[in-house]
Design a protein around this motif. Structure first.
Motif, PDB file in Angstrom:
ATOM      1  N   ALA A 231       0.999  -1.262  -0.023  1.00 34.88           N
ATOM      2  CA  ALA A 231      -0.094   0.009  -0.066  1.00 34.88           C
ATOM      3  C   ALA A 231       0.837   1.289  -0.135  1.00 34.88           C
ATOM      4  O   ALA A 231       0.375   2.260  -0.687  1.00 34.88           O
ATOM      5  N   LEU A 232       1.856   1.156   0.980  1.00 35.42           N
ATOM      6  CA  LEU A 232       2.734   2.510   1.011  1.00 35.42           C
ATOM      7  C   LEU A 232       3.483   2.746  -0.179  1.00 35.42           C
ATOM      8  O   LEU A 232       3.377   3.989  -0.781  1.00 35.42           O
ATOM      9  N   ILE A 233       4.256   1.925  -0.517  1.00 37.26           N
ATOM     10  CA  ILE A 233       5.327   2.120  -1.854  1.00 37.26           C
ATOM     11  C   ILE A 233       4.622   2.628  -3.128  1.00 37.26           C
ATOM     12  O   ILE A 233       4.849   3.609  -3.720  1.00 37.26           O
TER      13      ILE A 233
ATOM     14  N   ILE B  62      -6.530  -0.681  -5.214  1.00 39.77           N
ATOM     15  CA  ILE B  62      -6.268  -1.372  -6.245  1.00 39.77           C
ATOM     16  C   ILE B  62      -4.757  -2.009  -6.148  1.00 39.77           C
ATOM     17  O   ILE B  62      -4.518  -3.004  -6.442  1.00 39.77           O
ATOM     18  N   PRO B  63      -3.793  -1.129  -5.455  1.00 41.37           N
ATOM     19  CA  PRO B  63      -2.326  -1.832  -5.217  1.00 41.37           C
ATOM     20  C   PRO B  63      -2.540  -3.308  -4.151  1.00 41.37           C
ATOM     21  O   PRO B  63      -1.892  -4.283  -4.451  1.00 41.37           O
ATOM     22  N   LEU B  64      -3.654  -3.131  -3.461  1.00 43.72           N
ATOM     23  CA  LEU B  64      -4.042  -4.486  -2.558  1.00 43.72           C
ATOM     24  C   LEU B  64      -4.280  -5.586  -3.431  1.00 43.72           C
ATOM     25  O   LEU B  64      -3.787  -6.761  -3.492  1.00 43.72           O
ATOM     26  N   GLN B  65      -5.291  -5.101  -4.376  1.00 42.23           N
ATOM     27  CA  GLN B  65      -6.133  -6.275  -5.245  1.00 42.23           C
ATOM     28  C   GLN B  65      -5.001  -6.826  -6.112  1.00 42.23           C
ATOM     29  O   GLN B  65      -4.817  -7.974  -6.193  1.00 42.23           O
TER      30      GLN B  65
ATOM     31  N   PHE C 278      -1.406   4.187 -12.531  1.00 45.02           N
ATOM     32  CA  PHE C 278      -0.216   4.116 -11.967  1.00 45.02           C
ATOM     33  C   PHE C 278      -0.059   3.300 -10.559  1.00 45.02           C
ATOM     34  O   PHE C 278       0.875   2.292 -10.238  1.00 45.02           O
ATOM     35  N   LEU C 279      -1.178   3.124  -9.795  1.00 43.60           N
ATOM     36  CA  LEU C 279      -1.271   2.419  -8.635  1.00 43.60           C
ATOM     37  C   LEU C 279      -1.268   0.936  -9.010  1.00 43.60           C
ATOM     38  O   LEU C 279      -0.578   0.012  -8.151  1.00 43.60           O
ATOM     39  N   ALA C 280      -2.106   0.493 -10.147  1.00 46.10           N
ATOM     40  CA  ALA C 280      -1.864  -0.672 -10.574  1.00 46.10           C
ATOM     41  C   ALA C 280      -0.482  -1.256 -11.033  1.00 46.10           C
ATOM     42  O   ALA C 280      -0.234  -2.166 -10.713  1.00 46.10           O
TER      43      ALA C 280
END
Length: 370
Positions: free
Chosen positions: A102-104, A134-137, A190-192
């Motif tokens: 999540a953070l990075i 989205i980053p976690l998924q 970008f998150l993905a």
């Protein structure tokens, strides 16, 4: 009495925080809504121009969804994926994985928005909301690709069958399409992408591997250098050699500037050209335990053959030259060639030729590897 739903603690906290923050965000937007302005919440969501004074938003923004569609998908993903991974890894390791995933990506997306603003001078880039799970998924999809690389998912009643490592790129494609609609913002792409790269890097090089108590495997082993988890394995067969070459060049550059550290000789590191370095044996605890057991079985089989030959010599009274060339195997157990595989996955098969205990992955894909 209704059955109790058993949800691990970290997954339960995730779902509760996601629901509370999403409802709070919706309530604030409803109270402040106007037809001529776009509402931003800098103390809850990450806004590049406004949220530097609220540093907690670099983490809290991940558990905020802005509409019922994305909130429903997030709840289903965290509930199913979180329960599986937390039970497989332990709550502590799962929490560390969530924090990194999540953070990075949020920090990298924040920096990307600033860079675009610096070149384009469009203030909209710094007012874009960076939020969502989205980053976690996508990190869950990468983790499943590590745990069950040979698993195939059948969709639409058999019309489409995909192996698990194909899903991260498919997910990025879906997110890219939704970014063209009002459902997702431009930051979601970008998150993905950053979520995919971050989660793979962490699992590949840094995540501790649980030691196998039945073997002498060191507890300090980290990462997963198996061929099935190489970076190129996420891509289709035709472009895989190109991706492997580029990834190796990037890794060599990172090693040269001391950002990354290559696997040492103690970790059985060998450069094999299929994605960011390999070890001579798969890096997972299960594969390492199987390799060590197979080697032990080979040594035991050789000792049994030697003992049988000596016993035959003593009983016949003949010299060493009279020993039978093909002694019968001991009745105490089958030879190592007939031993069943121990704890191995279906995708790993022992090879009778060469060194016993080597494991090769033969997926069902195009070319010689899937």
């Amino acid at each position: 009495m209704p059955p109790r739903i058993n949800i691990p603690p970290v997954t339960r906290i995730l779902l509760i925080v996601l629901a509370l923050q999403s409802v709070l965000s919706a309530a604030i937007r409803y109270r402040q809504w106007t037809a001529h302005s776009e509402i931003v919440i800098p103390y809850l969501n990450l806004i590049p121009q406004l949220s530097l004074v609220y540093p907690w938003t670099f983490v809290s923004t991940t558990l905020v969804e802005s509409n019922i569609f994305t909130l429903s998908i997030a709840c289903v993903t965290l509930y199913n994926g979180g329960r599986y991974l937390e039970r497989a890894w332990s709550s502590r390791e799962f929490a560390k994985f969530l924090l990194v995933s999540a953070l990075i990506p949020n920090v990298l997306t924040f920096a990307t928005m600033i860079v675009f603003f610096a070149f384009i001078r469009n203030e909209r880039w710094t007012l874009t909301t960076i939020a969502g799970t989205i980053p976690l998924q996508i990190s869950f999809l990468v983790a499943f690709s590590q745990l069950v690389p040979a698993h195939t998912v059948t969709l639409f009643r058999g019309l489409l069958s995909l192996r698990v490592p194909r899903f991260p790129l498919l997910y990025i494609g879906v997110v890219t399409f939704l970014c063209l609609t009002p459902i997702l913002t431009s930051a979601s792409f970008f998150l993905a992408v950053f979520g995919f790269l971050t989660s793979w890097t962490y699992l590949r090089f840094y995540k501790p591997v649980f030691p196998d108590l039945d073997t002498s495997q060191p507890s300090s082993l980290r990462g997963d250098a198996s061929e099935t988890f190489a970076f190129a394995e996420f891509f289709p067969g035709p472009v895989r050699p190109f991706v492997a070459g580029v990834s190796n060049q990037i890794f060599d550059a990172l090693v040269a500037v001391r950002i990354c550290t290559p696997f040492s000789a103690a970790d059985h590191y060998t450069a094999r050209g299929d994605g960011f370095g390999q070890r001579s044996a798969p890096g997972s605890a299960r594969a390492e335990a199987e390799r060590r057991r197979a080697l032990a079985l080979k040594a035991l089989d050789q000792r049994l053959h030697a003992a049988t030959a000596q016993s035959a010599q003593r009983s016949s009274g003949a010299g060493p030259s009279a020993a039978p060339s093909n002694p019968a195997p001991s009745a105490s157990g089958p030879t190592v060639q007939t031993q069943p595989q121990i704890g191995g996955q279906k995708a790993m098969t022992s090879q009778p030729s060469g060194m016993l205990g080597e494991t090769n992955y033969t997926p069902d894909g195009d070319g010689d590897k899937a």
